[in-house]
Design a protein around this motif. Structure first.
Motif, PDB file in Angstrom:
ATOM      1  N   MET A 157       0.857  -1.171   0.000  1.00 29.24           N
ATOM      2  CA  MET A 157       0.000   0.000   0.000  1.00 29.24           C
ATOM      3  C   MET A 157       0.899   1.228   0.000  1.00 29.24           C
ATOM      4  O   MET A 157       1.858   1.307   0.745  1.00 29.24           O
ATOM      5  N   LEU A 158       0.546   2.183  -0.824  1.00 29.69           N
ATOM      6  CA  LEU A 158       1.264   3.445  -0.872  1.00 29.69           C
ATOM      7  C   LEU A 158       0.619   4.430   0.091  1.00 29.69           C
ATOM      8  O   LEU A 158      -0.530   4.255   0.496  1.00 29.69           O
ATOM      9  N   PRO A 159       1.325   5.487   0.466  1.00 32.64           N
ATOM     10  CA  PRO A 159       0.731   6.484   1.356  1.00 32.64           C
ATOM     11  C   PRO A 159      -0.561   7.045   0.762  1.00 32.64           C
ATOM     12  O   PRO A 159      -0.690   7.181  -0.443  1.00 32.64           O
ATOM     13  N   ALA A 160      -1.472   7.354   1.635  1.00 34.07           N
ATOM     14  CA  ALA A 160      -2.743   7.940   1.206  1.00 34.07           C
ATOM     15  C   ALA A 160      -2.517   9.362   0.730  1.00 34.07           C
ATOM     16  O   ALA A 160      -1.572  10.029   1.143  1.00 34.07           O
ATOM     17  N   CYS A 161      -3.393   9.794  -0.137  1.00 38.68           N
ATOM     18  CA  CYS A 161      -3.378  11.180  -0.618  1.00 38.68           C
ATOM     19  C   CYS A 161      -4.621  11.857  -0.073  1.00 38.68           C
ATOM     20  O   CYS A 161      -5.669  11.853  -0.716  1.00 38.68           O
ATOM     21  N   PRO A 162      -4.539  12.396   1.131  1.00 41.33           N
ATOM     22  CA  PRO A 162      -5.736  12.973   1.737  1.00 41.33           C
ATOM     23  C   PRO A 162      -6.057  14.362   1.203  1.00 41.33           C
ATOM     24  O   PRO A 162      -5.188  15.115   0.824  1.00 41.33           O
ATOM     25  N   SER A 163      -7.313  14.642   1.149  1.00 43.29           N
ATOM     26  CA  SER A 163      -7.807  15.987   0.914  1.00 43.29           C
ATOM     27  C   SER A 163      -9.058  16.091   1.764  1.00 43.29           C
ATOM     28  O   SER A 163      -9.467  15.129   2.386  1.00 43.29           O
ATOM     29  N   GLU A 164      -9.665  17.237   1.780  1.00 41.96           N
ATOM     30  CA  GLU A 164     -10.884  17.366   2.578  1.00 41.96           C
ATOM     31  C   GLU A 164     -12.015  16.558   1.984  1.00 41.96           C
ATOM     32  O   GLU A 164     -12.909  16.132   2.691  1.00 41.96           O
ATOM     33  N   GLU A 165     -11.972  16.340   0.680  1.00 44.33           N
ATOM     34  CA  GLU A 165     -13.068  15.663   0.009  1.00 44.33           C
ATOM     35  C   GLU A 165     -12.824  14.190  -0.230  1.00 44.33           C
ATOM     36  O   GLU A 165     -13.761  13.411  -0.261  1.00 44.33           O
ATOM     37  N   GLU A 166     -11.547  13.783  -0.421  1.00 41.15           N
ATOM     38  CA  GLU A 166     -11.250  12.393  -0.743  1.00 41.15           C
ATOM     39  C   GLU A 166     -10.027  11.892   0.013  1.00 41.15           C
ATOM     40  O   GLU A 166      -9.062  12.617   0.194  1.00 41.15           O
ATOM     41  N   VAL A 195      -7.603   9.005  -0.856  1.00 40.02           N
ATOM     42  CA  VAL A 195      -7.234   8.046  -1.892  1.00 40.02           C
ATOM     43  C   VAL A 195      -6.143   7.148  -1.336  1.00 40.02           C
ATOM     44  O   VAL A 195      -5.084   7.626  -0.920  1.00 40.02           O
ATOM     45  N   ILE A 196      -6.403   5.846  -1.344  1.00 39.59           N
ATOM     46  CA  ILE A 196      -5.430   4.872  -0.869  1.00 39.59           C
ATOM     47  C   ILE A 196      -5.029   4.016  -2.056  1.00 39.59           C
ATOM     48  O   ILE A 196      -5.874   3.347  -2.662  1.00 39.59           O
ATOM     49  N   ARG A 197      -3.743   4.071  -2.390  1.00 38.61           N
ATOM     50  CA  ARG A 197      -3.225   3.336  -3.549  1.00 38.61           C
ATOM     51  C   ARG A 197      -2.564   2.049  -3.079  1.00 38.61           C
ATOM     52  O   ARG A 197      -1.703   2.078  -2.199  1.00 38.61           O
ATOM     53  N   PHE A 198      -2.948   0.957  -3.689  1.00 36.39           N
ATOM     54  CA  PHE A 198      -2.406  -0.353  -3.360  1.00 36.39           C
ATOM     55  C   PHE A 198      -1.458  -0.794  -4.470  1.00 36.39           C
ATOM     56  O   PHE A 198      -1.610  -0.396  -5.627  1.00 36.39           O
ATOM     57  N   VAL A 199      -0.500  -1.651  -4.106  1.00 37.61           N
ATOM     58  CA  VAL A 199       0.488  -2.141  -5.063  1.00 37.61           C
ATOM     59  C   VAL A 199       0.680  -3.642  -4.872  1.00 37.61           C
ATOM     60  O   VAL A 199       0.752  -4.125  -3.737  1.00 37.61           O
ATOM     61  N   GLY A 200       0.758  -4.375  -5.996  1.00 37.16           N
ATOM     62  CA  GLY A 200       1.108  -5.790  -5.955  1.00 37.16           C
ATOM     63  C   GLY A 200      -0.073  -6.703  -5.748  1.00 37.16           C
ATOM     64  O   GLY A 200      -1.181  -6.439  -6.189  1.00 37.16           O
ATOM     65  N   LYS A 201       0.190  -7.798  -5.051  1.00 35.15           N
ATOM     66  CA  LYS A 201      -0.832  -8.802  -4.782  1.00 35.15           C
ATOM     67  C   LYS A 201      -1.461  -8.542  -3.424  1.00 35.15           C
ATOM     68  O   LYS A 201      -0.759  -8.415  -2.422  1.00 35.15           O
ATOM     69  N   LEU A 202      -2.776  -8.475  -3.409  1.00 31.91           N
ATOM     70  CA  LEU A 202      -3.497  -8.284  -2.153  1.00 31.91           C
ATOM     71  C   LEU A 202      -4.020  -9.641  -1.701  1.00 31.91           C
ATOM     72  O   LEU A 202      -5.207  -9.935  -1.770  1.00 31.91           O
ATOM     73  N   ASP A 203      -3.081 -10.467  -1.232  1.00 27.49           N
ATOM     74  CA  ASP A 203      -3.430 -11.799  -0.758  1.00 27.49           C
ATOM     75  C   ASP A 203      -3.820 -11.729   0.714  1.00 27.49           C
ATOM     76  O   ASP A 203      -3.789 -10.656   1.329  1.00 27.49           O
ATOM     77  N   THR A 204      -4.168 -12.861   1.280  1.00 27.21           N
ATOM     78  CA  THR A 204      -4.658 -12.897   2.664  1.00 27.21           C
ATOM     79  C   THR A 204      -3.641 -12.329   3.644  1.00 27.21           C
ATOM     80  O   THR A 204      -3.988 -11.511   4.502  1.00 27.21           O
ATOM     81  N   ALA A 205      -2.391 -12.750   3.545  1.00 31.69           N
ATOM     82  CA  ALA A 205      -1.364 -12.275   4.482  1.00 31.69           C
ATOM     83  C   ALA A 205      -1.202 -10.759   4.395  1.00 31.69           C
ATOM     84  O   ALA A 205      -1.131 -10.072   5.422  1.00 31.69           O
ATOM     85  N   THR A 206      -1.160 -10.238   3.188  1.00 34.80           N
ATOM     86  CA  THR A 206      -1.010  -8.786   2.994  1.00 34.80           C
ATOM     87  C   THR A 206      -2.208  -8.042   3.566  1.00 34.80           C
ATOM     88  O   THR A 206      -2.058  -7.034   4.259  1.00 34.80           O
ATOM     89  N   CYS A 207      -3.403  -8.534   3.277  1.00 39.83           N
ATOM     90  CA  CYS A 207      -4.622  -7.856   3.756  1.00 39.83           C
ATOM     91  C   CYS A 207      -4.727  -7.890   5.271  1.00 39.83           C
ATOM     92  O   CYS A 207      -5.178  -6.918   5.880  1.00 39.83           O
ATOM     93  N   GLN A 208      -4.304  -8.992   5.889  1.00 38.24           N
ATOM     94  CA  GLN A 208      -4.325  -9.063   7.346  1.00 38.24           C
ATOM     95  C   GLN A 208      -3.390  -8.016   7.945  1.00 38.24           C
ATOM     96  O   GLN A 208      -3.716  -7.391   8.949  1.00 38.24           O
ATOM     97  N   GLU A 209      -2.239  -7.809   7.298  1.00 39.49           N
ATOM     98  CA  GLU A 209      -1.300  -6.796   7.773  1.00 39.49           C
ATOM     99  C   GLU A 209      -1.863  -5.386   7.601  1.00 39.49           C
ATOM    100  O   GLU A 209      -1.611  -4.505   8.411  1.00 39.49           O
ATOM    101  N   LEU A 210      -2.617  -5.160   6.544  1.00 42.27           N
ATOM    102  CA  LEU A 210      -3.143  -3.822   6.227  1.00 42.27           C
ATOM    103  C   LEU A 210      -4.418  -3.476   6.993  1.00 42.27           C
ATOM    104  O   LEU A 210      -4.744  -2.300   7.127  1.00 42.27           O
TER     105      LEU A 210
END
Length: 97
Positions: free
Chosen positions: A1-10, A12-27
């Motif tokens: 996961m890349l750093p979020a790009c916050p604004s008052e309206e949005e 945005v969370i950018r993800f990278v690579g494979k979002l498998d079970t182990a990765t998602c549990q960490e995130l």
């Protein structure tokens, strides 16, 4: 996961690579913390993702529940990942092309 790009309206969370079970549990904890205080629309950007598992779909469902139906969307989704969302009945979360 890349750093979020916050604004008052949005948030945005950018993800990278494979979002498998182990990765998602960490995130999961970090995502819950980011979403907890946000009144902004939450956007998951999957432009650099080539695989998602059911755990990631669960994270999307949670984000949608926290933000409401119009406060969450998933963008830049590959055709193969769109198919996963469609099979799961979650294709309404995807931003239309």
């Amino acid at each position: 996961m890349l750093p979020a790009c916050p604004s008052e309206e949005e948030l945005v969370i950018r993800f990278v690579g494979k979002l498998d079970t182990a990765t998602c549990q960490e995130l999961e904890s970090e995502l819950r913390d980011r979403l907890a205080g946000s009144g902004a629309t939450v956007v998951f950007d999957l432009a650099k993702v080539d695989f998602v598992c059911s755990w990631f779909l669960r994270l999307c469902i949670h984000a949608g529940q926290q933000t409401g139906p119009r406060g969450f969307r998933v963008v830049n989704v590959s055709p193969s990942i769109k198919k996963v969302f469609k099979i799961a009945g979650l294709d309404a979360m995807l931003e239309s092309d």
